[in-house]
Design an enzyme around this catalytic site. Structure first.
Site, PDB file in Angstrom:
ATOM      1  N   LYS A  15      35.826  34.454  30.721  1.00 14.08           N
ATOM      2  CA  LYS A  15      36.008  36.116  31.779  1.00 14.08           C
ATOM      3  C   LYS A  15      37.649  36.222  31.193  1.00 14.08           C
ATOM      4  O   LYS A  15      37.476  38.201  31.025  1.00 14.08           O
ATOM      5  CB  LYS A  15      36.427  35.286  32.898  1.00 14.08           C
ATOM      6  N   LYS A  37      44.064  39.573  38.232  1.00 11.71           N
ATOM      7  CA  LYS A  37      43.470  38.228  38.267  1.00 11.71           C
ATOM      8  C   LYS A  37      43.237  37.310  39.546  1.00 11.71           C
ATOM      9  O   LYS A  37      44.551  38.020  40.277  1.00 11.71           O
ATOM     10  CB  LYS A  37      44.209  37.560  37.479  1.00 11.71           C
ATOM     11  N   GLU A 114      39.377  40.422  37.091  1.00  9.72           N
ATOM     12  CA  GLU A 114      39.202  38.818  37.368  1.00  9.72           C
ATOM     13  C   GLU A 114      39.175  37.904  37.781  1.00  9.72           C
ATOM     14  O   GLU A 114      40.264  37.694  38.857  1.00  9.72           O
ATOM     15  CB  GLU A 114      39.738  38.680  36.052  1.00  9.72           C
ATOM     16  N   VAL A 116      37.715  33.596  39.208  1.00 11.10           N
ATOM     17  CA  VAL A 116      38.849  32.607  38.394  1.00 11.10           C
ATOM     18  C   VAL A 116      37.830  31.007  39.204  1.00 11.10           C
ATOM     19  O   VAL A 116      36.998  31.537  39.708  1.00 11.10           O
ATOM     20  CB  VAL A 116      40.023  32.003  39.345  1.00 11.10           C
TER      21      VAL A 116
END
Length: 224
Positions: A15, A37, A114, A116
């Site tokens: 990713k 993130k 993004e 996790v």
């Protein structure tokens, strides 16, 4: 919409690499892009994945990185977010993440958020990343890989995205680790077949094995 969510079929699908390469591509096209993130585990200070994004983009850390806007939750233990937070006597405040996304969306032309771990990773015991995506309905870019078992993980991910009515913007096929030429060629055929079978109208972009960050170039014009 100027916010895209980058999800993976599992923890090591690639990713961060894919997010950084997409940001690099958009940056090269003159798009004022930033990456975010959702949460980071297994490090301290500034998110390691955010640093990977900036390295791939060929730029320095930004003020929004240093002040924690691009990743407001960083936990030192490498585990699922719910456990990593619990081990530091903390909880993940979704409103804070949403505020960060809005702040970035106001400042930049496009945000790549993004995730996790995999799609169904717990944020708390009663709330998963899938729940978040179902609520927000961000166009999602799913990252798969050539590891043995990835077809299973990818098809399960597609099925749950379809079931939750989460919009799929595209599929990235990360060639790493490229252990088998047969798997590399076959997996793309399988993914194309099932995207069509499940009525997902979205493209596939392949990322070859890349040894040098500075020379890394991937064409993401199918997505943007």
């Amino acid at each position: 919409m100027s916010i895209y969510f980058v999800a993976g079929i599992d923890t090591d699908a690639g990713k961060s690499f894919a997010t950084g390469l997409m940001a690099k591509y958009l940056h090269s096209k003159g798009v004022d892009v930033v990456t975010q993130k959702f949460a980071q585990t297994g490090c301290k200070g500034i998110s390691e994945d955010i640093q990977t994004h900036r390295n791939l983009m060929g730029i320095d850390l930004m003020d929004v990185d240093r002040d924690g806007t691009t990743c407001p939750f960083v936990f030192d233990y490498p585990a699922s977010p719910h456990l990593a937070a619990e081990m530091q006597n903390k909880t993940i405040d979704l409103e804070k993440i949403e505020h960060s996304t809005k702040t970035l969306n106001d400042k930049f032309e496009l945000v790549l958020l993004e995730g996790v771990g995999g799609l169904n990773v717990p944020i708390t015991l009663d709330y998963s990343l899938l729940d978040y995506l179902e609520e927000k309905r961000y166009p999602t870019i799913l990252v798969s890989s050539s590891k043995l078992g990835s077809i299973n993980h990818t098809l399960l991910s597609l099925e749950i995205l379809q079931k939750r009515n989460i919009p799929l913007h595209g599929l990235i096929y990360n060639h790493f680790p490229a252990d088998s030429e047969f798997i590399l060629k076959d997996s793309v055929k399988v993914f194309e077949h099932y995207l069509n079978k499940m009525n997902f109208d979205c493209p596939i972009v392949e990322i070859p094995v890349i040894e040098n960050f500075e020379s890394a170039r991937v064409d993401f014009s199918k997505f943007f």
